[in-house]
Design a protein around this motif. Structure first.
Motif: not given
Length: 249
Positions: A45, A49, A53
């Motif tokens: 995870r 993430s 970004e």
């Protein structure tokens, strides 16, 4: 970015991680003049993430098991989880639940009792505690005798941790159950192998050497995304396989 992707190292780096300069995200490599992000402690995870970004080129450090495999993070909410029959049953149960009537609030009765004071011999307790306290100091270095600041040190069985100072030195206190008792230190530092060190309660100073973690890979990161048609095909194949009564798992 697709929720499914793989991480690969296109140009492996052979610089020494321990000789790089610390920065906010990991280390700075003077050889290639790039910031190297340390991903070794990232979960799937966290990886998803980060690369959602930061979709530009980056240089990173990974464990072997993080590379060349599918990084897939399931959404925490999916409407498909809620079956129509389950929704109908929940709605029926809610509508058929009896209404609450007004009730009288009855305050519980309280009974006051006399306070009992227990006397402890504080002097004896302090003496016993001082006899069981021990101090241990030490220094953590690499194989080249260079001090390692910020190393996390914890006595196994205790929840409190300590860190080495700028000179790689540490000092901590602990409690023993008996004389000549053994304790064990759990030592962790990014870029180096974890180490456990046993010591006697009679020891007062430890010289600890950490070895650099050579299992990690460094280099330019390449994100391999799964094509949209391939994702659709995989989902349809899995659904057809699930309803196939002759399929054996």
């Amino acid at each position: 970015m697709s929720s499914n992707f793989k991480i690969q190292i296109s140009n492996p780096c052979h610089e020494k991680w321990g000789e790089m300069i610390d920065n906010n995200t990991g280390k700075f490599c003077n050889s290639c003049q790039k910031s190297v992000v340390d991903f070794t402690d990232f979960s799937d995870r966290d990886l998803h993430s980060w690369f959602t970004e930061n979709q530009g080129k980056s240089c990173g450090r990974f464990k072997p098991e993080q590379l060349d495999r599918l990084i897939h993070v399931k959404s925490s909410f999916a409407i498909s989880r809620f079956k129509p029959c389950l929704i109908a049953a929940s709605l029926f149960a809610f509508l058929s639940f009896p209404k609450l009537g007004k009730g009288e609030v009855i305050k519980p009765s309280t009974v006051q009792t006399a306070k009992t004071i227990t006397n402890f011999d504080k002097k004896n307790q302090d003496e016993a505690l001082s006899d069981s306290l021990r101090f241990i100091k030490g220094k953590v270095t690499d194989k080249d005798k260079s001090a390692l600041p910020g190393v996390t040190i914890r006595i196994l069985g205790e929840k409190y941790g300590y860190s080495t100072d700028a000179n790689g030195e540490f000092s901590l206190t602990y409690i023993i159950q008996k004389e000549n008792d053994f304790k064990e230190l759990d030592i962790r530092y990014i870029g180096f192998e974890n180490k456990n060190v046993k010591f006697k309660s009679t020891e007062v100073y430890l010289n600890i050497i950490l070895n650099e973690d050579t299992t990690a890979f460094m280099g330019d990161v390449v994100i391999v995304r799964t094509p949209f048609w391939k994702r659709i095909y995989s989902k349809m194949r899995n659904q057809l396989r699930d309803i196939n009564p002759f399929y054996k798992k």
